[in-house]
Design a protein around this motif. Structure first.
Motif, PDB file in Angstrom:
ATOM      1  N   SER A  46       0.812  -1.222   0.000  1.00 58.07           N
ATOM      2  CA  SER A  46       0.000   0.000   0.000  1.00 58.07           C
ATOM      3  C   SER A  46       0.843   1.269   0.000  1.00 58.07           C
ATOM      4  O   SER A  46       0.343   2.343  -0.282  1.00 58.07           O
ATOM      5  CB  SER A  46      -0.938   0.014   1.206  1.00 58.07           C
ATOM      6  OG  SER A  46      -0.187   0.060   2.397  1.00 58.07           O
ATOM      7  N   LYS A  47       2.140   1.153   0.275  1.00 59.38           N
ATOM      8  CA  LYS A  47       3.022   2.322   0.253  1.00 59.38           C
ATOM      9  C   LYS A  47       3.718   2.488  -1.092  1.00 59.38           C
ATOM     10  O   LYS A  47       4.634   3.290  -1.222  1.00 59.38           O
ATOM     11  CB  LYS A  47       4.051   2.214   1.377  1.00 59.38           C
ATOM     12  CG  LYS A  47       3.407   2.342   2.750  1.00 59.38           C
ATOM     13  CD  LYS A  47       4.445   2.370   3.838  1.00 59.38           C
ATOM     14  CE  LYS A  47       3.773   2.514   5.168  1.00 59.38           C
ATOM     15  NZ  LYS A  47       3.948   3.807   5.755  1.00 59.38           N
ATOM     16  N   GLU A  48       3.290   1.740  -2.107  1.00 56.63           N
ATOM     17  CA  GLU A  48       3.854   1.858  -3.443  1.00 56.63           C
ATOM     18  C   GLU A  48       3.439   3.188  -4.056  1.00 56.63           C
ATOM     19  O   GLU A  48       2.345   3.679  -3.817  1.00 56.63           O
ATOM     20  CB  GLU A  48       3.338   0.702  -4.304  1.00 56.63           C
ATOM     21  CG  GLU A  48       3.919   0.656  -5.691  1.00 56.63           C
ATOM     22  CD  GLU A  48       3.060   1.352  -6.721  1.00 56.63           C
ATOM     23  OE1 GLU A  48       3.585   1.685  -7.781  1.00 56.63           O
ATOM     24  OE2 GLU A  48       1.865   1.575  -6.465  1.00 56.63           O
ATOM     25  N   GLY A  49       4.316   3.781  -4.865  1.00 63.26           N
ATOM     26  CA  GLY A  49       3.987   5.021  -5.550  1.00 63.26           C
ATOM     27  C   GLY A  49       4.298   6.242  -4.716  1.00 63.26           C
ATOM     28  O   GLY A  49       4.932   6.163  -3.666  1.00 63.26           O
ATOM     29  N   SER A  50       3.863   7.380  -5.206  1.00 65.43           N
ATOM     30  CA  SER A  50       4.065   8.634  -4.472  1.00 65.43           C
ATOM     31  C   SER A  50       2.842   9.518  -4.667  1.00 65.43           C
ATOM     32  O   SER A  50       2.138   9.413  -5.674  1.00 65.43           O
ATOM     33  CB  SER A  50       5.320   9.352  -4.953  1.00 65.43           C
ATOM     34  OG  SER A  50       5.209   9.631  -6.328  1.00 65.43           O
ATOM     35  N   ARG A  51       2.611  10.363  -3.701  1.00 58.90           N
ATOM     36  CA  ARG A  51       1.449  11.251  -3.761  1.00 58.90           C
ATOM     37  C   ARG A  51       1.736  12.414  -4.692  1.00 58.90           C
ATOM     38  O   ARG A  51       2.847  12.930  -4.734  1.00 58.90           O
ATOM     39  CB  ARG A  51       1.137  11.780  -2.364  1.00 58.90           C
ATOM     40  CG  ARG A  51      -0.090  12.672  -2.352  1.00 58.90           C
ATOM     41  CD  ARG A  51      -0.376  13.264  -1.000  1.00 58.90           C
ATOM     42  NE  ARG A  51      -0.820  12.216  -0.107  1.00 58.90           N
ATOM     43  CZ  ARG A  51      -0.745  12.306   1.207  1.00 58.90           C
ATOM     44  NH1 ARG A  51      -0.227  13.373   1.763  1.00 58.90           N
ATOM     45  NH2 ARG A  51      -1.165  11.333   1.969  1.00 58.90           N
ATOM     46  N   SER A  52       0.726  12.840  -5.417  1.00 61.73           N
ATOM     47  CA  SER A  52       0.883  14.005  -6.276  1.00 61.73           C
ATOM     48  C   SER A  52       0.959  15.273  -5.414  1.00 61.73           C
ATOM     49  O   SER A  52       0.749  15.236  -4.202  1.00 61.73           O
ATOM     50  CB  SER A  52      -0.288  14.096  -7.257  1.00 61.73           C
ATOM     51  OG  SER A  52      -1.505  14.206  -6.553  1.00 61.73           O
TER      52      SER A  52
END
Length: 141
Positions: A46-52
């Motif tokens: 669930s911590k994959e990616g990054s917030r815009s």
């Protein structure tokens, strides 16, 4: 590994995440254009990616906490047409964040589920006049 359905893979990866101390979520998938069935899927931490970028006011006093760390842990599946089963075609185990302690894993987003019997018990308690808070305390005990 082989699985009967996409849902069974998600339940397996979610159970693995609970034991390890992370939450999982469904990510990208591919569908067959003619039949509409899912042919491949990726489940990720669930911590994959990054917030815009934050689009709220610049003067925000309490900004939201950072929840994404670009974690690369994932499991990918594809369907085997001959057996009509899903198989794991790749698995990345490495996380770039600390895991949650075993006592707190029930609070992770993908782990916050109640069983069908627990839902029935809550409904019965509500119909008999017991408050929702009291019925949850009863389930906890």
């Amino acid at each position: 590994m082989e699985f009967e359905s996409e849902q069974s893979v998600y339940e397996f990866y979610n159970m693995y995440g609970r034991k390890m101390g992370f939450s999982s979520r469904k990510d990208t998938f591919e569908k067959n254009r003619r039949t509409g069935e899912i042919t491949s899927r990726i489940f990720v931490c669930s911590k994959e990616g990054s917030r815009s970028t934050d689009k709220r006011d610049v003067l925000t006093i309490k900004p939201r906490a950072k929840t994404r760390t670009s974690c690369g842990a994932q499991i990918g599946i594809k369907i085997d047409r001959n057996k009509n089963k899903f198989y794991v075609n790749h698995f990345v185990e490495m996380h770039n964040h600390p895991f949650v302690r075993q006592e707190s894993t029930h609070m992770l987003p993908s782990q916050r589920k109640i069983s069908v019997t627990q839902a029935i018990e809550v409904d019965l308690a509500e119909e008999s006049g017991i408050s929702l808070k009291s019925s949850y305390e009863l389930l906890g005990r």
